[in-house]
Design a protein around this motif. Structure first.
Motif, PDB file in Angstrom:
ATOM      1  N   GLU A 140     -10.815  36.981 -18.722  1.00 53.99           N
ATOM      2  CA  GLU A 140      -9.245  36.383 -18.128  1.00 53.99           C
ATOM      3  C   GLU A 140      -9.668  34.573 -18.493  1.00 53.99           C
ATOM      4  OE1 GLU A 140      -8.569  37.923 -15.264  1.00 53.99           O
ATOM      5  OE2 GLU A 140     -10.240  38.846 -14.873  1.00 53.99           O
ATOM      6  N   ARG A 141      -7.908  34.763 -18.432  1.00 54.89           N
ATOM      7  CA  ARG A 141      -7.772  33.441 -19.490  1.00 54.89           C
ATOM      8  C   ARG A 141      -7.249  32.323 -17.861  1.00 54.89           C
ATOM      9  NH1 ARG A 141      -2.942  33.996 -21.129  1.00 54.89           N
ATOM     10  NH2 ARG A 141      -3.420  33.095 -23.957  1.00 54.89           N
ATOM     11  N   TYR A 142      -7.451  30.845 -18.009  1.00 56.81           N
ATOM     12  CA  TYR A 142      -8.057  30.252 -16.721  1.00 56.81           C
ATOM     13  C   TYR A 142      -6.568  28.956 -17.292  1.00 56.81           C
ATOM     14  CZ  TYR A 142     -12.201  31.879 -14.576  1.00 56.81           C
ATOM     15  OH  TYR A 142     -12.725  32.468 -13.476  1.00 56.81           O
ATOM     16  N   GLY A 143      -5.761  29.369 -16.680  1.00 54.16           N
ATOM     17  CA  GLY A 143      -4.606  28.146 -17.084  1.00 54.16           C
ATOM     18  C   GLY A 143      -4.349  26.913 -15.838  1.00 54.16           C
ATOM     19  N   ILE A 144      -3.513  26.140 -16.216  1.00 54.89           N
ATOM     20  CA  ILE A 144      -3.443  24.950 -15.179  1.00 54.89           C
ATOM     21  C   ILE A 144      -1.578  25.282 -14.671  1.00 54.89           C
ATOM     22  CG2 ILE A 144      -3.185  22.501 -15.147  1.00 54.89           C
ATOM     23  CD1 ILE A 144      -4.760  21.991 -16.705  1.00 54.89           C
ATOM     24  N   ILE A 152      -3.473  17.207  -6.750  1.00 52.18           N
ATOM     25  CA  ILE A 152      -4.468  18.946  -8.119  1.00 52.18           C
ATOM     26  C   ILE A 152      -4.924  19.309  -6.756  1.00 52.18           C
ATOM     27  CG2 ILE A 152      -5.763  18.741  -9.805  1.00 52.18           C
ATOM     28  CD1 ILE A 152      -5.577  16.151 -10.341  1.00 52.18           C
ATOM     29  N   GLY A 153      -4.725  20.065  -7.172  1.00 52.52           N
ATOM     30  CA  GLY A 153      -5.308  21.690  -6.367  1.00 52.52           C
ATOM     31  C   GLY A 153      -6.132  22.571  -7.321  1.00 52.52           C
ATOM     32  N   THR A 154      -7.678  22.648  -6.257  1.00 51.63           N
ATOM     33  CA  THR A 154      -8.440  23.147  -7.032  1.00 51.63           C
ATOM     34  C   THR A 154      -9.509  23.510  -5.698  1.00 51.63           C
ATOM     35  OG1 THR A 154     -10.671  22.952  -8.362  1.00 51.63           O
ATOM     36  CG2 THR A 154     -10.243  21.308  -6.652  1.00 51.63           C
ATOM     37  N   GLN A 177       3.652  21.459  -2.845  1.00 47.73           N
ATOM     38  CA  GLN A 177       2.908  20.415  -1.578  1.00 47.73           C
ATOM     39  C   GLN A 177       1.483  20.065  -3.169  1.00 47.73           C
ATOM     40  OE1 GLN A 177       3.006  23.760   0.180  1.00 47.73           O
ATOM     41  NE2 GLN A 177       1.547  22.851   1.967  1.00 47.73           N
ATOM     42  N   VAL A 178       1.374  20.460  -4.512  1.00 47.32           N
ATOM     43  CA  VAL A 178       0.464  20.158  -5.513  1.00 47.32           C
ATOM     44  C   VAL A 178       1.367  19.696  -6.449  1.00 47.32           C
ATOM     45  CG1 VAL A 178      -1.245  20.909  -3.670  1.00 47.32           C
ATOM     46  CG2 VAL A 178       0.208  22.323  -6.692  1.00 47.32           C
ATOM     47  N   ASP A 179       0.970  18.436  -7.576  1.00 47.37           N
ATOM     48  CA  ASP A 179       1.672  19.034  -8.777  1.00 47.37           C
ATOM     49  C   ASP A 179       0.882  19.990 -10.270  1.00 47.37           C
ATOM     50  OD1 ASP A 179       3.512  16.478  -8.355  1.00 47.37           O
ATOM     51  OD2 ASP A 179       1.571  15.337  -8.025  1.00 47.37           O
ATOM     52  N   TYR A 180      -0.102  19.705  -9.379  1.00 46.08           N
ATOM     53  CA  TYR A 180      -0.530  20.705 -10.656  1.00 46.08           C
ATOM     54  C   TYR A 180      -1.855  21.485 -10.133  1.00 46.08           C
ATOM     55  CZ  TYR A 180      -3.397  17.452 -12.942  1.00 46.08           C
ATOM     56  OH  TYR A 180      -4.378  16.114 -13.292  1.00 46.08           O
ATOM     57  N   ILE A 181      -2.555  22.959 -10.208  1.00 48.46           N
ATOM     58  CA  ILE A 181      -3.382  23.123 -10.033  1.00 48.46           C
ATOM     59  C   ILE A 181      -4.170  23.668 -11.319  1.00 48.46           C
ATOM     60  CG2 ILE A 181      -4.017  25.709  -9.272  1.00 48.46           C
ATOM     61  CD1 ILE A 181      -2.222  25.211  -6.920  1.00 48.46           C
ATOM     62  N   VAL A 182      -5.690  23.299 -10.818  1.00 52.43           N
ATOM     63  CA  VAL A 182      -6.705  23.415 -11.639  1.00 52.43           C
ATOM     64  C   VAL A 182      -8.156  24.828 -10.271  1.00 52.43           C
ATOM     65  CG1 VAL A 182      -8.858  22.888 -13.439  1.00 52.43           C
ATOM     66  CG2 VAL A 182      -6.866  21.464 -12.837  1.00 52.43           C
TER      67      VAL A 182
END
Length: 269
Positions: free
Chosen positions: A216-220, A36-38, A94-99
């Motif tokens: 701003e709409r934060y998404g994954i 997971i990216g963060t 390199q990541v499966d998803y990013i939050v």
């Protein structure tokens, strides 16, 4: 087995073995990981602590989603995801998803997909707690020194809408906050929740003023056209909200800055 291969295998075997992704992951080999990216440098949102642990609202959202996908916190591998590298990290697998305070935009949707949004925020201002003459963006045009990050959307918005402001651009928001603390600048601008994290890190030192002046709409973020994973993440966000875990995470991480949890957004279908 990699995350994506495992998702595909679960789909193929669904008819014979009615196991959800969560059931498969929860009882699987401990060597299985989800990457997971963060952010690693945003207090209250995504922060790598001195002891190596991760904390913040984005981290809590990412962890909840991972658990719904069948992964324990111990199976999460965290990957630092600076703003300019997020699309590349997703596209390269390199990541499966990013939050990671990742605003949903049309330009980004050409390269990656988004689940969510899981939070709606807006650009705001951070000042020293004893400041009384900065009340909003308009009051900055009276020879005030404002700091934002080079190349950022907030910095560009100030240039476009408030050309009378003395804008100073630093490499990081933490550098802006340090300059604010010493009095070298008068205010810092970026998304309100990012500012709230810095304010919460130094109680009594700073405050957020005025109303947000953008949305701003934060998404994954995830790989483009991965409809199955996007649906599962959307379901996880919806469940997090309905169970009360979303508000609990917001209050824990960002409440100390004095901002009230907003209404959680409805995810896009």
């Amino acid at each position: 087995m990699s995350f994506r291969v495992r998702v595909a295998a679960a789909a193929i075997l669904a008819a014979a073995l009615p196991l959800s992704l969560a059931a498969c992951g929860g009882g699987g080999d401990d060597s299985d990981k989800v990457t997971i990216g963060t952010k690693f440098d945003q207090p209250g949102l995504g922060l790598k602590n001195p002891d190596g642990t991760m904390s913040g609202f984005d981290v809590d959202v990412a962890t909840y989603v991972a658990e719904q996908l069948g992964y324990t916190p111990e199976q999460i591998e965290w990957k630092e995801s600076p703003s300019g590298q997020r699309e590349t990290l997703i596209q390269n697998g390199q990541v499966d998803y990013i939050v990671a305070t990742y605003s949903i935009t049309d330009a980004r949707k050409e390269k990656v997909d988004f689940a969510g949004p899981y939070l709606i925020t807006g650009q705001s201002l951070l000042v020293r707690s004893d400041n009384t003459d900065i009340t909003g963006a308009e009051s900055l045009e009276n020879n005030k020194k404002l700091c934002s990050v080079t190349g950022s959307t907030p910095a560009q918005r100030i240039k476009d809408k408030y050309p009378g402001v003395q804008l100073q651009q630093y490499d990081t928001y933490s550098a802006c906050v340090e300059a604010l603390k010493t009095g070298a600048i008068d205010a810092v601008t970026t998304d309100e929740v990012i500012l709230a994290g810095y304010a919460a890190q130094s109680p009594g030192t700073f405050k957020i003023v005025g109303e947000p002046f953008s949305e701003e709409r934060y998404g994954i973020g995830l790989k483009k056209d991965d409809t199955e994973l996007r649906t599962k993440i959307n379901d996880a966000i919806t469940k997090m909200v309905s169970e009360g875990a979303w508000k609990e995470a917001f209050d824990k991480n960002l409440g100390p800055a004095g901002i009230t949890a907003p209404e959680p957004p409805t995810v896009d279908q």
